[in-house]
Design an enzyme around this catalytic site. Structure first.
Site, PDB file in Angstrom:
ATOM      1  CB  CYS A 141      -0.943  -0.004   1.196  1.00 32.15           C
ATOM      2  SG  CYS A 141      -2.002   1.447   1.244  1.00 32.15           S
ATOM      3  CB  CYS A 144      -0.622   2.549   4.002  1.00 34.04           C
ATOM      4  SG  CYS A 144      -2.077   1.832   3.269  1.00 34.04           S
ATOM      5  CG  ASP A 145       3.098   1.235   4.547  1.00 28.08           C
ATOM      6  OD1 ASP A 145       2.651   1.772   5.578  1.00 28.08           O
ATOM      7  OD2 ASP A 145       2.871   0.058   4.237  1.00 28.08           O
TER       8      ASP A 145
END
Ligand code: NDP
Length: 321
Positions: A141, A144-145
Protein backbone atom coordinates in the site's frame (compact mmCIF):
# COMPACT_ATOMS: atom_id res chain seq x y z
CA UNK A 1 -30.41 -33.25 22.66
CA UNK A 2 -29.34 -30.88 19.87
CA UNK A 3 -28.01 -27.44 20.82
CA UNK A 4 -30.38 -24.50 20.23
CA UNK A 5 -29.34 -22.40 17.23
CA UNK A 6 -28.51 -18.80 18.17
CA UNK A 7 -30.36 -16.13 16.22
CA UNK A 8 -29.12 -12.54 16.03
CA UNK A 9 -30.65 -9.29 14.90
CA UNK A 10 -27.42 -8.31 13.14
CA UNK A 11 -24.46 -10.52 12.37
CA UNK A 12 -21.26 -8.86 11.20
CA UNK A 13 -18.62 -10.84 9.33
CA UNK A 14 -15.15 -9.31 9.40
CA UNK A 15 -13.27 -7.07 11.81
CA UNK A 16 -11.57 -4.35 9.78
CA UNK A 17 -12.59 -0.67 9.84
CA UNK A 18 -15.82 -1.48 7.94
CA UNK A 19 -16.86 -4.23 10.35
CA UNK A 20 -16.10 -2.28 13.52
CA UNK A 21 -17.78 0.89 12.28
CA UNK A 22 -20.85 -1.13 11.33
CA UNK A 23 -20.71 -2.63 14.83
CA UNK A 24 -20.52 0.77 16.55
CA UNK A 25 -23.54 2.06 14.64
CA UNK A 26 -25.53 -1.18 14.90
CA UNK A 27 -24.90 -1.46 18.65
CA UNK A 28 -25.92 2.14 19.25
CA UNK A 29 -29.12 1.46 17.28
CA UNK A 30 -29.80 -1.45 19.66
CA UNK A 31 -29.41 -4.11 16.97
CA UNK A 32 -27.31 -6.20 19.42
CA UNK A 33 -24.67 -7.04 16.84
CA UNK A 34 -22.52 -10.13 17.07
CA UNK A 35 -19.28 -10.02 15.10
CA UNK A 36 -17.16 -12.91 13.90
CA UNK A 37 -13.66 -11.57 13.36
CA UNK A 38 -12.49 -13.78 10.51
CA UNK A 39 -9.06 -15.27 10.06
CA UNK A 40 -7.15 -12.00 10.47
CA UNK A 41 -8.73 -10.17 13.43
CA UNK A 42 -8.39 -6.45 12.81
CA UNK A 43 -8.05 -6.91 9.05
CA UNK A 44 -5.45 -5.51 6.69
CA UNK A 45 -4.48 -2.62 9.00
CA UNK A 46 -2.91 -5.05 11.43
CA UNK A 47 -0.25 -5.69 8.80
CA UNK A 48 0.59 -1.98 8.55
CA UNK A 49 2.86 -0.17 10.93
CA UNK A 50 1.90 3.49 11.08
CA UNK A 51 -1.47 4.87 9.95
CA UNK A 52 -1.05 8.57 9.24
CA UNK A 53 -4.06 9.28 7.06
CA UNK A 54 -7.01 8.35 9.27
CA UNK A 55 -8.65 11.59 10.41
CA UNK A 56 -8.46 12.25 14.12
CA UNK A 57 -4.96 10.96 14.81
CA UNK A 58 -2.74 14.04 14.39
CA UNK A 59 0.37 12.11 15.45
CA UNK A 60 -0.56 8.96 13.51
CA UNK A 61 -1.31 5.61 15.11
CA UNK A 62 -0.01 2.14 14.48
CA UNK A 63 -2.48 -0.13 12.68
CA UNK A 64 -2.86 -2.85 15.36
CA UNK A 65 -3.45 -0.24 18.11
CA UNK A 66 -6.08 1.47 16.01
CA UNK A 67 -7.90 -1.80 15.50
CA UNK A 68 -7.83 -2.60 19.24
CA UNK A 69 -9.33 0.84 19.92
CA UNK A 70 -12.03 0.31 17.30
CA UNK A 71 -12.87 -3.03 18.93
CA UNK A 72 -13.10 -1.38 22.36
CA UNK A 73 -15.37 1.30 20.93
CA UNK A 74 -17.64 -1.32 19.37
CA UNK A 75 -17.72 -3.34 22.61
CA UNK A 76 -18.46 -0.26 24.68
CA UNK A 77 -21.90 -0.10 23.06
CA UNK A 78 -22.56 -3.81 23.46
CA UNK A 79 -21.14 -5.51 20.36
CA UNK A 80 -20.20 -9.12 21.07
CA UNK A 81 -16.93 -9.86 19.31
CA UNK A 82 -16.20 -13.54 18.73
CA UNK A 83 -13.16 -15.17 17.20
CA UNK A 84 -14.34 -17.31 14.32
CA UNK A 85 -14.54 -17.52 10.60
CA UNK A 86 -17.65 -17.83 8.44
CA UNK A 87 -17.08 -20.88 6.25
CA UNK A 88 -20.41 -21.12 4.40
CA UNK A 89 -23.62 -19.18 4.09
CA UNK A 90 -27.24 -19.79 3.14
CA UNK A 91 -28.91 -16.46 2.49
CA UNK A 92 -32.68 -16.22 2.34
CA UNK A 93 -34.34 -14.74 -0.77
CA UNK A 94 -37.44 -13.46 1.00
CA UNK A 95 -37.73 -10.07 2.73
CA UNK A 96 -37.76 -10.78 6.45
CA UNK A 97 -36.26 -14.25 5.91
CA UNK A 98 -33.66 -15.74 8.23
CA UNK A 99 -30.07 -16.13 7.00
CA UNK A 100 -27.87 -19.02 8.09
CA UNK A 101 -24.10 -18.79 8.48
CA UNK A 102 -21.78 -21.64 9.39
CA UNK A 103 -18.82 -20.70 11.59
CA UNK A 104 -15.55 -22.66 11.49
CA UNK A 105 -17.25 -25.47 9.54
CA UNK A 106 -19.00 -26.56 12.71
CA UNK A 107 -21.51 -24.16 14.25
CA UNK A 108 -24.56 -22.70 12.49
CA UNK A 109 -25.90 -19.31 13.55
CA UNK A 110 -28.91 -17.41 12.22
CA UNK A 111 -29.53 -13.72 11.66
CA UNK A 112 -32.19 -11.32 10.48
CA UNK A 113 -29.51 -9.12 8.90
CA UNK A 114 -25.93 -9.85 7.87
CA UNK A 115 -23.28 -7.21 7.27
CA UNK A 116 -20.43 -8.54 5.18
CA UNK A 117 -17.13 -6.81 5.88
CA UNK A 118 -14.71 -9.58 4.98
CA UNK A 119 -12.37 -7.25 3.10
CA UNK A 120 -9.85 -8.03 0.42
CA UNK A 121 -6.32 -9.34 0.55
CA UNK A 122 -3.44 -7.85 -1.37
CA UNK A 123 -1.80 -10.29 -3.73
CA UNK A 124 1.89 -10.85 -3.19
CA UNK A 125 4.50 -12.32 -5.52
CA UNK A 126 5.07 -15.21 -3.14
CA UNK A 127 8.88 -15.20 -3.17
CA UNK A 128 10.65 -15.85 0.16
CA UNK A 129 12.52 -12.52 0.36
CA UNK A 130 9.23 -10.66 -0.05
CA UNK A 131 7.62 -12.59 2.80
CA UNK A 132 10.68 -12.16 5.02
CA UNK A 133 10.83 -8.38 4.52
CA UNK A 134 7.13 -7.60 4.97
CA UNK A 135 7.11 -4.85 7.57
CA UNK A 136 10.79 -4.21 6.83
CA UNK A 137 10.31 -2.19 3.67
CA UNK A 138 7.96 -4.42 1.66
CA UNK A 139 4.45 -3.00 1.46
CA UNK A 140 1.31 -3.53 -0.59
CA UNK A 141 0.00 0.00 0.00
CA UNK A 142 1.90 3.03 -1.29
CA UNK A 143 -0.70 5.45 0.03
CA UNK A 144 -0.27 3.97 3.55
CA UNK A 145 3.49 3.57 3.64
CA UNK A 146 5.02 5.73 0.88
CA UNK A 147 5.65 8.63 3.20
CA UNK A 148 8.25 6.62 5.15
CA UNK A 149 10.46 6.62 2.04
CA UNK A 150 10.50 10.35 1.52
CA UNK A 151 13.48 11.36 -0.63
CA UNK A 152 14.59 7.73 -1.05
CA UNK A 153 14.76 5.29 -3.97
CA UNK A 154 11.97 2.71 -4.16
CA UNK A 155 10.58 0.16 -6.60
CA UNK A 156 7.06 -0.95 -7.43
CA UNK A 157 5.88 -4.05 -9.28
CA UNK A 158 2.71 -4.18 -11.39
CA UNK A 159 1.34 -2.72 -14.59
CA UNK A 160 -2.34 -2.07 -13.75
CA UNK A 161 -4.14 1.08 -12.69
CA UNK A 162 -3.19 0.56 -9.06
CA UNK A 163 0.52 0.27 -9.86
CA UNK A 164 0.39 3.30 -12.13
CA UNK A 165 -1.52 5.36 -9.59
CA UNK A 166 0.77 4.30 -6.74
CA UNK A 167 3.92 4.90 -8.81
CA UNK A 168 2.70 8.47 -9.49
CA UNK A 169 1.95 8.90 -5.79
CA UNK A 170 5.41 7.65 -4.82
CA UNK A 171 7.08 9.84 -7.44
CA UNK A 172 5.84 12.92 -5.58
CA UNK A 173 7.43 11.76 -2.32
CA UNK A 174 10.45 9.69 -3.28
CA UNK A 175 13.65 10.48 -5.12
CA UNK A 176 13.30 7.76 -7.74
CA UNK A 177 10.72 5.07 -8.50
CA UNK A 178 11.64 2.01 -10.54
CA UNK A 179 8.49 0.39 -11.93
CA UNK A 180 8.62 -3.25 -12.99
CA UNK A 181 6.11 -4.34 -15.64
CA UNK A 182 6.32 -8.00 -16.62
CA UNK A 183 4.91 -7.56 -20.15
CA UNK A 184 6.03 -5.16 -22.86
CA UNK A 185 2.98 -3.02 -22.18
CA UNK A 186 0.95 -1.84 -19.21
CA UNK A 187 -2.56 -2.97 -18.46
CA UNK A 188 -3.35 0.42 -16.90
CA UNK A 189 -5.64 2.88 -18.71
CA UNK A 190 -3.99 5.11 -21.32
CA UNK A 191 -4.48 8.16 -19.13
CA UNK A 192 -2.65 6.51 -16.23
CA UNK A 193 0.13 5.30 -18.55
CA UNK A 194 0.66 8.83 -19.84
CA UNK A 195 0.78 10.13 -16.30
CA UNK A 196 3.46 7.63 -15.31
CA UNK A 197 5.46 8.22 -18.48
CA UNK A 198 5.37 11.97 -17.97
CA UNK A 199 7.04 11.82 -14.56
CA UNK A 200 10.79 12.10 -14.96
CA UNK A 201 11.68 10.26 -11.74
CA UNK A 202 9.80 7.08 -12.70
CA UNK A 203 11.97 4.57 -14.52
CA UNK A 204 9.64 2.07 -16.23
CA UNK A 205 11.20 -1.32 -16.92
CA UNK A 206 9.13 -3.44 -19.28
CA UNK A 207 9.59 -7.23 -19.60
CA UNK A 208 11.08 -7.10 -16.15
CA UNK A 209 10.36 -9.22 -13.10
CA UNK A 210 11.64 -9.46 -9.56
CA UNK A 211 14.41 -11.96 -9.06
CA UNK A 212 15.03 -11.21 -5.37
CA UNK A 213 14.51 -8.42 -2.87
CA UNK A 214 17.82 -7.84 -1.13
CA UNK A 215 18.43 -7.23 2.58
CA UNK A 216 18.34 -9.26 5.81
CA UNK A 217 16.17 -7.24 8.19
CA UNK A 218 15.20 -4.34 5.94
CA UNK A 219 15.06 -3.78 2.20
CA UNK A 220 18.43 -2.69 0.84
CA UNK A 221 18.14 -3.45 -2.85
CA UNK A 222 16.43 -5.28 -5.68
CA UNK A 223 17.66 -7.77 -8.21
CA UNK A 224 15.55 -7.62 -11.36
CA UNK A 225 15.57 -9.91 -14.34
CA UNK A 226 14.67 -9.13 -17.94
CA UNK A 227 12.37 -12.00 -18.93
CA UNK A 228 13.36 -11.70 -22.62
CA UNK A 229 17.13 -11.64 -22.31
CA UNK A 230 17.61 -13.23 -18.88
CA UNK A 231 19.87 -10.32 -17.94
CA UNK A 232 19.94 -9.49 -14.24
CA UNK A 233 20.55 -6.12 -12.63
CA UNK A 234 20.79 -4.96 -9.02
CA UNK A 235 19.68 -1.54 -7.82
CA UNK A 236 19.77 -0.04 -4.30
CA UNK A 237 16.30 0.68 -2.86
CA UNK A 238 14.86 1.05 0.64
CA UNK A 239 11.17 0.44 -0.13
CA UNK A 240 9.51 -2.20 -2.29
CA UNK A 241 5.84 -1.91 -3.21
CA UNK A 242 3.68 -4.71 -4.55
CA UNK A 243 0.73 -3.56 -6.66
CA UNK A 244 -0.34 -6.66 -8.56
CA UNK A 245 -3.99 -6.61 -7.53
CA UNK A 246 -6.24 -7.57 -4.65
CA UNK A 247 -8.49 -10.53 -4.10
CA UNK A 248 -11.79 -9.83 -2.38
CA UNK A 249 -12.59 -12.37 0.33
CA UNK A 250 -15.83 -13.54 -1.21
CA UNK A 251 -15.31 -17.22 -2.02
CA UNK A 252 -17.98 -18.34 0.45
CA UNK A 253 -20.58 -16.02 -1.10
CA UNK A 254 -20.23 -17.40 -4.64
CA UNK A 255 -23.57 -18.49 -6.01
CA UNK A 256 -25.36 -16.56 -3.24
CA UNK A 257 -24.52 -12.93 -3.97
CA UNK A 258 -24.14 -11.02 -7.22
CA UNK A 259 -20.49 -10.23 -7.90
CA UNK A 260 -18.53 -8.59 -10.67
CA UNK A 261 -16.07 -10.47 -12.86
CA UNK A 262 -13.29 -10.16 -10.29
CA UNK A 263 -15.34 -11.34 -7.32
CA UNK A 264 -16.27 -8.02 -5.69
CA UNK A 265 -19.79 -7.98 -4.21
CA UNK A 266 -22.14 -5.74 -6.16
CA UNK A 267 -24.16 -3.28 -4.08
CA UNK A 268 -27.19 -1.34 -5.28
CA UNK A 269 -26.64 2.31 -6.18
CA UNK A 270 -25.19 4.33 -3.35
CA UNK A 271 -26.37 1.82 -0.74
CA UNK A 272 -24.73 -1.27 0.75
CA UNK A 273 -27.64 -3.53 -0.27
CA UNK A 274 -26.75 -6.79 -1.98
CA UNK A 275 -29.18 -8.80 -4.10
CA UNK A 276 -30.39 -10.64 -0.96
CA UNK A 277 -32.81 -8.77 1.32
CA UNK A 278 -31.21 -8.11 4.70
CA UNK A 279 -27.65 -8.80 3.51
CA UNK A 280 -25.37 -5.77 3.21
CA UNK A 281 -21.76 -5.41 2.08
CA UNK A 282 -19.28 -2.78 3.20
CA UNK A 283 -15.59 -2.02 2.92
CA UNK A 284 -13.08 -3.49 0.50
CA UNK A 285 -15.22 -6.52 -0.25
CA UNK A 286 -17.36 -4.22 -2.44
CA UNK A 287 -14.84 -1.48 -3.29
CA UNK A 288 -11.94 -2.06 -5.63
CA UNK A 289 -11.33 1.59 -6.28
CA UNK A 290 -10.75 3.56 -3.07
CA UNK A 291 -9.78 0.82 -0.57
CA UNK A 292 -8.92 3.16 2.29
CA UNK A 293 -9.60 2.58 5.99
CA UNK A 294 -11.66 5.74 6.13
CA UNK A 295 -13.80 4.85 3.10
CA UNK A 296 -14.29 1.34 4.48
CA UNK A 297 -15.40 2.85 7.80
CA UNK A 298 -17.83 5.10 5.91
CA UNK A 299 -19.50 2.18 4.15
CA UNK A 300 -19.57 0.24 7.44
CA UNK A 301 -21.66 3.05 8.89
CA UNK A 302 -23.91 2.94 5.81
CA UNK A 303 -24.39 -0.82 6.16
CA UNK A 304 -25.55 -0.49 9.78
CA UNK A 305 -27.99 2.28 8.81
CA UNK A 306 -29.25 0.18 5.89
CA UNK A 307 -29.70 -2.81 8.23
CA UNK A 308 -31.60 -0.70 10.77
CA UNK A 309 -33.95 0.65 8.09
CA UNK A 310 -34.44 -2.80 6.63
CA UNK A 311 -35.40 -4.25 10.03
CA UNK A 312 -37.81 -1.37 10.62
CA UNK A 313 -39.45 -1.91 7.21
CA UNK A 314 -39.78 -5.65 7.76
CA UNK A 315 -41.28 -5.08 11.20
CA UNK A 316 -43.82 -2.56 9.93
CA UNK A 317 -44.78 -4.92 7.07
CA UNK A 318 -45.37 -7.67 9.67
CA UNK A 319 -47.49 -5.34 11.82
CA UNK A 320 -49.67 -4.38 8.84
CA UNK A 321 -50.24 -7.97 7.63
P1 NDP B 1 -5.01 -5.46 -12.19
O1 NDP B 1 -5.40 -6.88 -12.05
O2 NDP B 1 -5.72 -4.60 -13.15
O3 NDP B 1 -3.45 -5.38 -12.60
C1 NDP B 1 -2.52 -6.18 -11.96
C2 NDP B 1 -1.16 -5.90 -12.60
O4 NDP B 1 -0.19 -6.65 -11.88
C3 NDP B 1 -1.07 -6.33 -14.06
O5 NDP B 1 -0.24 -5.45 -14.76
C4 NDP B 1 -0.42 -7.70 -13.96
O6 NDP B 1 0.36 -8.05 -15.07
C5 NDP B 1 0.51 -7.49 -12.79
N1 NDP B 1 0.82 -8.75 -12.13
C6 NDP B 1 -0.03 -9.68 -11.64
N2 NDP B 1 0.65 -10.69 -11.07
C7 NDP B 1 1.96 -10.40 -11.21
C8 NDP B 1 3.16 -11.04 -10.84
N3 NDP B 1 3.13 -12.20 -10.18
N4 NDP B 1 4.32 -10.46 -11.15
C9 NDP B 1 4.35 -9.27 -11.79
N5 NDP B 1 3.27 -8.59 -12.18
C10 NDP B 1 2.08 -9.15 -11.89
O7 NDP B 1 -5.06 -4.89 -10.68
P2 NDP B 1 -5.18 -3.40 -10.18
O8 NDP B 1 -5.12 -3.49 -8.70
O9 NDP B 1 -4.20 -2.54 -10.85
O10 NDP B 1 -6.63 -2.94 -10.60
C11 NDP B 1 -7.79 -3.68 -10.20
C12 NDP B 1 -9.03 -3.02 -10.78
O11 NDP B 1 -9.26 -1.76 -10.14
C13 NDP B 1 -8.91 -2.72 -12.27
O12 NDP B 1 -10.16 -2.90 -12.86
C14 NDP B 1 -8.52 -1.25 -12.29
O13 NDP B 1 -8.88 -0.61 -13.50
C15 NDP B 1 -9.30 -0.70 -11.09
N6 NDP B 1 -8.65 0.50 -10.54
C16 NDP B 1 -9.08 1.72 -10.97
C17 NDP B 1 -8.50 2.86 -10.49
C18 NDP B 1 -9.00 4.17 -10.99
O14 NDP B 1 -9.84 4.18 -11.87
N7 NDP B 1 -8.54 5.28 -10.44
C19 NDP B 1 -7.39 2.85 -9.53
C20 NDP B 1 -6.99 1.52 -9.16
C21 NDP B 1 -7.61 0.39 -9.66
P3 NDP B 1 -0.29 -8.58 -16.46
O15 NDP B 1 -0.89 -7.39 -17.11
O16 NDP B 1 0.90 -9.11 -17.14
O17 NDP B 1 -1.28 -9.62 -16.06
Amino acid sequence: MSEKIERFETLILGSGPAGYTAAIYAARADLKPVMYTGMEPGGQLTTTTEVDNFPGYPQGIDGPTMMVELQQQAERFGTEVRIGMATSVEFNDEPGGIHKVTIDDSKVVEAHTVIIATGASAKYLGIPSEQRLRGGGVSACAVCDGFFYKGQDVAIVGGGDTAAEEASYLAKICNKVTMLVRKDYMRASKAMQHRVESLSNIDIRYNTEVDEILGDQVVEGLRMVNNQTGEKEEIPITGFFVAIGHKPNTDIFKGQLDMDGTGYVITAGKSTKTNKPGVFASGDVQDKEYRQAVTAAGTGCMAALDAERYLASVESAETVS
